[in-house]
Write an enzyme that holds these catalytic residues in place. Structure first.
Site, PDB file in Angstrom:
ATOM      1  N   ASP A  30       0.847  -1.172   0.000  1.00 11.75           N
ATOM      2  CA  ASP A  30       0.000   0.000   0.000  1.00 11.75           C
ATOM      3  C   ASP A  30       0.897   1.240   0.000  1.00 11.75           C
ATOM      4  OD1 ASP A  30      -2.390   1.448   0.090  1.00 11.75           O
ATOM      5  OD2 ASP A  30      -2.357   1.536   2.275  1.00 11.75           O
ATOM      6  N   ASP A  32      -0.279   5.047   1.060  1.00 12.54           N
ATOM      7  CA  ASP A  32      -0.517   5.930   2.200  1.00 12.54           C
ATOM      8  C   ASP A  32      -0.523   5.144   3.500  1.00 12.54           C
ATOM      9  OD1 ASP A  32      -0.900   8.381   0.722  1.00 12.54           O
ATOM     10  OD2 ASP A  32      -2.796   7.544   0.040  1.00 12.54           O
TER      11      ASP A  32
END
Length: 274
Positions: A30, A32
């Site tokens: 991922d 953020d």
């Protein structure tokens, strides 16, 4: 597309050997809360990306954000101090376009969204139209309009298939939260009685499309995320080795409310740097 990896380590895992971090040959991560936070690189993120590049490790950076193209996101990451090639970024827009291409090549779609999803669909061979499209695709944008939502509702009511890039109901802004894709999905569903098929996380479909993109197999791929309800559950359902970092949404305490667990819990991606 590269052929899936078939190593001795992979075959051992097929035979039921418990996987560890040492077994991971490819990575999905991922963005953020894992690599960046508030437009600043998190500790170890730049070193980890460079380590993967130096070693030729297959990896992709994943995001549910469908507004921007991979090129746009690569530029934004550079300003945060991370040098991630655009071909190493996979968005919910990319995954949605890939899914729709498999459903109907050279199809037609009415799109609510910005450059990310529109570019991805064009690249997949789709034509954008409001004249009897086969699909209505709802992505993320900062300029939702009543007219475009009304048009989407009418087209779905006439039989267009309802697709959405992601289920996130709200997103951040300098002034606080703001409605996002999931909120628009809910409005359209209320008006039409039709639920969208959502391609982005937590649908493991997004992870499978990412694996196909780099020619990797789930048995030797790890997923790094900061959210139990999207990254970890989708990684688990896709058969990946899941790694939760506590630099984003989830904490060691908050995971206790979930009936599943990640394979690893780390304080940050810096722990993955040799």
């Amino acid at each position: 597309m590269r052929q899936p990896i078939r190593s001795r380590k992979t075959m051992l895992n097929y035979c039921g050997v418990m996987r560890t971090l040492a077994d991971v040959e490819c990575w999905l991560t991922d963005m953020d809360g894992v690599l960046v936070h508030e437009n600043k690189a998190l500790p170890g993120a730049a070193d980890l990306i460079q380590q993967w590049l130096d070693r030729g490790t297959e990896f992709l950076v994943l995001t549910n954000n469908s507004m921007f193209t991979p090129r746009d996101l690569a530029a934004r990451l550079r300003t945060s101090g991370l040098d991630v090639p655009e071909e190493r970024i996979w968005t919910s827009a990319n995954a949605t376009a890939e899914f729709l291409k498999q459903q109907k090549s050279d199809g037609t779609a009415y799109v609510i969204g910005q450059a990310g999803i529109i570019t991805a669909l064009h690249d997949a061979g789709f034509t954008m139209t409001d004249n009897d499209p086969e699909f209505v695709v709802v992505g993320e944008t900062r300029s939702y309009s009543f007219e475009s939502i009304t048009q989407a509702i009418r087209l779905i009511d006439r039989g267009a298939r309802f697709i959405s890039t992601n289920p996130d109901a709200t997103g951040p802004s300098p002034d606080g939260i703001m409605p996002a894709t999931g909120a628009i999905n809910a409005l359209i569903t209320k008006a039409t009685g039709r639920e969208p098929y959502i391609v982005g996380k937590p649908n493991p479909m997004m992870f499978r499309s990412a694996l196909n993109q780099i020619g990797a197999h789930s048995e030797v791929t790890g997923m790094i995320g900061d959210r139990m309800d999207t990254d970890i559950i989708a990684g688990m359902e896709a058969g990946l080795h899941t790694v939760l970092v506590t630099t984003g949404i989830s904490t060691r305490e908050s995971i206790e409310k979930y009936p599943f667990r990640p394979n690893e819990i780390l304080d940050g991606v810096f722990e993955l740097v040799d």
